[in-house]
Design a protein around this motif. Sequence first.
Motif, mmCIF file in Angstrom:
data_model
loop_
_atom_site.group_PDB
_atom_site.id
_atom_site.type_symbol
_atom_site.label_atom_id
_atom_site.label_comp_id
_atom_site.label_asym_id
_atom_site.label_seq_id
_atom_site.Cartn_x
_atom_site.Cartn_y
_atom_site.Cartn_z
ATOM 1 N N LYS A 13 -30.083 26.708 -36.599
ATOM 2 C CA LYS A 13 -29.211 26.897 -37.774
ATOM 3 C C LYS A 13 -27.745 26.962 -37.363
ATOM 4 O O LYS A 13 -26.870 26.419 -38.041
ATOM 5 N N LEU A 53 -35.584 22.529 -43.873
ATOM 6 C CA LEU A 53 -35.745 23.910 -43.411
ATOM 7 C C LEU A 53 -36.502 24.763 -44.429
ATOM 8 O O LEU A 53 -36.337 24.601 -45.637
ATOM 9 N N LYS A 59 -22.820 19.641 -39.258
ATOM 10 C CA LYS A 59 -22.073 19.657 -40.524
ATOM 11 C C LYS A 59 -20.651 19.123 -40.357
ATOM 12 O O LYS A 59 -20.093 18.495 -41.273
ATOM 13 N N LEU A 69 -26.686 23.450 -36.519
ATOM 14 C CA LEU A 69 -26.599 22.658 -37.743
ATOM 15 C C LEU A 69 -25.281 22.910 -38.459
ATOM 16 O O LEU A 69 -24.610 21.966 -38.920
ATOM 17 N N GLU A 70 -24.904 24.184 -38.554
ATOM 18 C CA GLU A 70 -23.718 24.550 -39.331
ATOM 19 C C GLU A 70 -22.414 24.333 -38.561
ATOM 20 O O GLU A 70 -21.383 24.019 -39.171
ATOM 21 N N TYR A 98 -27.269 16.076 -41.821
ATOM 22 C CA TYR A 98 -27.094 17.493 -42.174
ATOM 23 C C TYR A 98 -27.857 17.816 -43.451
ATOM 24 O O TYR A 98 -28.601 18.811 -43.505
ATOM 25 N N ARG A 99 -27.707 16.979 -44.470
ATOM 26 C CA ARG A 99 -28.404 17.218 -45.738
ATOM 27 C C ARG A 99 -29.924 17.162 -45.560
ATOM 28 O O ARG A 99 -30.660 18.007 -46.085
ATOM 29 N N CYS A 142 -31.701 17.732 -42.850
ATOM 30 C CA CYS A 142 -32.175 18.895 -42.087
ATOM 31 C C CYS A 142 -32.128 20.173 -42.918
ATOM 32 O O CYS A 142 -33.004 21.014 -42.790
ATOM 33 N N ARG A 143 -31.137 20.300 -43.761
ATOM 34 C CA ARG A 143 -31.064 21.460 -44.642
ATOM 35 C C ARG A 143 -32.242 21.462 -45.621
ATOM 36 O O ARG A 143 -32.852 22.503 -45.882
ATOM 37 N N GLU A 144 -32.582 20.296 -46.139
ATOM 38 C CA GLU A 144 -33.712 20.186 -47.076
ATOM 39 C C GLU A 144 -35.033 20.485 -46.385
ATOM 40 O O GLU A 144 -35.942 21.039 -46.991
#
Length: 364
Positions: free
Chosen positions: A340, A364, A348, A343-344, A357-358, A360-362
Amino acid sequence: MSDNTLKAVLRQHAENEFSHELAALREADTHARPPNWVLSPWAVRTYLLGGKLDGGIEISPKYIGNARLMEIAISTLATDRALLLYGLPGTAKSWVSEHLAAAISGRSTLIVQGTAGTGEETMRYNWNYAQLIAKGPSHDALIASPIMHAMQHGLIARVEELTRIPADVQDTLITILSEKMLPIPELNTECQAQKGFNLIATANNRDKGVNELSSALKRRFNTVILPIPDTLDEEAAIVDRRVASLGRALELPAEKPALAEIRRIVTIFRELRSGVTADGKTKLKIPTGTLSTAEAISVVGSGMALAAHFGDGSLTARDMASGIIGAVIKDPVQDSVVWKEYLETVVKERSDWKDLYRACREAL
């Protein structure tokens, strides 16, 4: 084995998959060969590192990296020293071992798989107990191990994950490697190794301290440490080549992934492995897993399968996201924090990585 049967095999042995290259090398090979070798050291090197023969036939590289390491490995096997391929998981130890055996002996299948349950009989020989009971100890009742078979026929034997084998079982190799002989006390005889016999062992340095090799056994090996690929380009080329081969073998109806997509995955793995971004500006936490080249190949292969069967055949960030997360997060607590944060703070902020990024966020 017929051609149709070979085509149905999920993963062919190296000597079958690259039989046309080995045959072309045999025909073109005019260099001196050690006893019982199918190819000369020069031809084995060409087979491993790739090249073009005089007739225009291309030999594909099986190992992309330091050529000198392969030359040392090949030269070792031409002497009376055994070869130990040592390194992190995913550094192609088993792959190199298989291709060395295929090129030198024409056979890569004489393998002992090392585990905590590997016993002496797996390294030496076993018995057909029906014949043993009926007739007593005899040559007919004896079942040769892969190592004994290699000794009898002057071939290369392989021991995978040597340090996973209990120390007392490991030491059964000492007499074999020093005396080139295997005693068979039940028959009051011995098996003497024929010219051409040698042994390739692999060991994982993540297993250091599990079953350390005795000093006596270490002396019987010449150790070659296989490193992680030096550069991003080198590692991406390895993944690209292996993924193309995997796609053909699995007959995936997907487009070959763009090198740019492969480079993104390799970049993530290299940065998290080293604990710093490629530009050296941002320090990163390191996950518990190895994030090896082999895992990068697996992530791309999994993404290709998703794209082929549940997409339009083109590899997208969404297809890769779950594979990347699965490779990074081995410890659900510690590695989740590492991922995380990466990722951030990294993914990002890269303008051309927004889709990843989008996705991987979805996921998680």
